[in-house]
Structures are given as C-alpha cells and as structure tokens.
Write an enzyme that holds these catalytic residues in place. Structure first.
Site, PDB file in Angstrom:
ATOM      1  CG  ASP A   1       0.033  -1.011   1.176  1.00  0.00           C
ATOM      2  OD1 ASP A   1      -0.802  -1.806   1.627  1.00  0.00           O
ATOM      3  OD2 ASP A   1      -0.194   0.204   1.016  1.00  0.00           O
TER       4      ASP A   1
ATOM      5  CG  ASP B   1       6.501   0.185   0.823  1.00  0.00           C
ATOM      6  OD1 ASP B   1       5.809   1.210   0.731  1.00  0.00           O
ATOM      7  OD2 ASP B   1       6.158  -0.926   0.387  1.00  0.00           O
TER       8      ASP B   1
END
Length: 220
Positions: A10, A8
């Site tokens: 963020d 991922d």
C-alpha cells in the site's frame, strides 16, 4: 541470493491511499461525519483496522466494519490500477542482477493478492510476507526479518521501501537500509519515522545511487 529488495505494498508498489481514503470518507459520511485527506493521513494511514476502528467508530463491531471496509476497497481495485512508476522495471533489474524480491505488508492476504493482481505484479513475487501471519506485525521488525530469512539475505544486503510510519519503523529496526516513498508524506516526516533517504517513486533519479549499496555489499 546476494541481495534483496523488500517492498511494502500500500502506497509503495501501488498508490492505494486514494482508494482507502474514498472508502473511509464514504463510511464516515454514512454516519453523518466528514473527513479530510489530511485527517486521514494523520489518524488512519498505516494503522491496523482492529486497533483504530474502536476509536474511529466507537460502539460498533470493529471486525464487521473492518471486513466491510476491505470488501469495498477490493471492489475499487477490480477496475484495475497502475503500479507505482518504475516498479516493474526495478523488479526486472532485480531479476537481472540476481537479487531477491519480496512484498512485506500489513494488509490482509486477500487484499495483498488483489492489489498485486490489480497492478499486474502478482506473478513477480514468490515471497509475500503478511504482518498478521507473523508473530508480530509492523511496526515490529519481524515481518522484514521474516522476508530476509525467506530470501536468505543479511540485513546489510537488503533495501526496504516503505511509506508509512509503522512500516519505516519496522524496516529500520530489521537492519535493512530503509527508503521512504513520498506517496503520502514529506521527506521530513519519513526521515523522522526511520527513513535513511527518500524517493518520490521508482523513477526518481536518486534510485541508482541507492541501489549501488547492493553492488558494493556484494564486493565486500
């Protein structure tokens, strides 16, 4: 490729939540409202703008506000950011081991490009999967399935690193071994949403044991 690390973006490769929070706090303050970090984590973190903005800013144009919010976020990125501790070294290790790497994010592509550039890692990822460009975004497993398909690896040979509820649900449902990053949530919260184990960051002493899974998978 024998195996893959799926990241991922963020809150996982970049500690971006303080930047997002600052933008939201600014936008709420302009409307005479005040929010706390705890409220942000509970009600905003990991959500899609176009799904949450009609609730957060009722009666306003959600698309216009989303575009404005993301532009303000990118402005803050322009000052440069540091990657999550240990991330560049982990990507180096993946290259040395012959493992694939991919970014899997619900962020708009323009934001993803800005974030990866801000932390100096854009050139390290040939595969960047954007949720909005898939048939379904997180929490659906499709973004992670798309990443594994692009890299040519099976779920049993993939490790996913995530920090949000929707991301953890997506990664876990894809079949990848799912690791929660404790950037904005506790280990208990991450495990509740699908993490099979957790790390503080990529210099956490528990990381080598997690990576051993890939070596063991290759030997089977």
């Amino acid at each position: 490729m024998s195996a893959a690390l799926l990241f991922d973006l963020d809150g996982t490769l970049i500690q971006s939540d303080p930047l997002h929070f600052a933008v939201f706090a600014e936008m709420f303050a302009e409307r005479g409202r005040e929010i706390t970090w705890e409220w942000y984590v509970a009600h905003v973190h990991g959500t899609h703008n176009l799904e949450s903005f009609p609730v957060l800013f009722p009666g306003e144009d959600a698309q216009r506000l989303s575009d404005e919010k993301e532009a303000r976020f990118r402005d803050r990125l322009s000052m440069g950011q540091t990657p999550m501790p240990g991330a560049p070294a982990l990507i180096d290790l993946a290259g040395a081991q012959g493992w694939g790497v991919a970014v899997v994010t619900n962020a708009p592509r323009i934001n993803a490009e800005h974030m990866l550039s801000a932390i100096g890692l854009r050139s390290r990822f040939e595969t960047v999967i954007i949720g909005d460009e898939c048939a379904r975004g997180k929490p659906d497993p499709e973004p992670y399935v798309a990443a594994m398909r692009a890299l040519g690896v099976a779920p049993a040979a993939a490790i996913a690193f995530e920090d949000s509820a929707s991301g953890l649900q997506s990664a876990r449902a894809s079949g990848a071994y799912t690791v929660g990053i404790r950037s904005s949530a506790t280990a208990e919260e991450l495990m509740r949403h699908g993490a099979q184990t957790t790390l503080q960051d990529f210099i956490d002493p528990a990381l080598p044991e997690i990576l051993n899974r890939l070596t063991e998978e290759a030997m089977q």
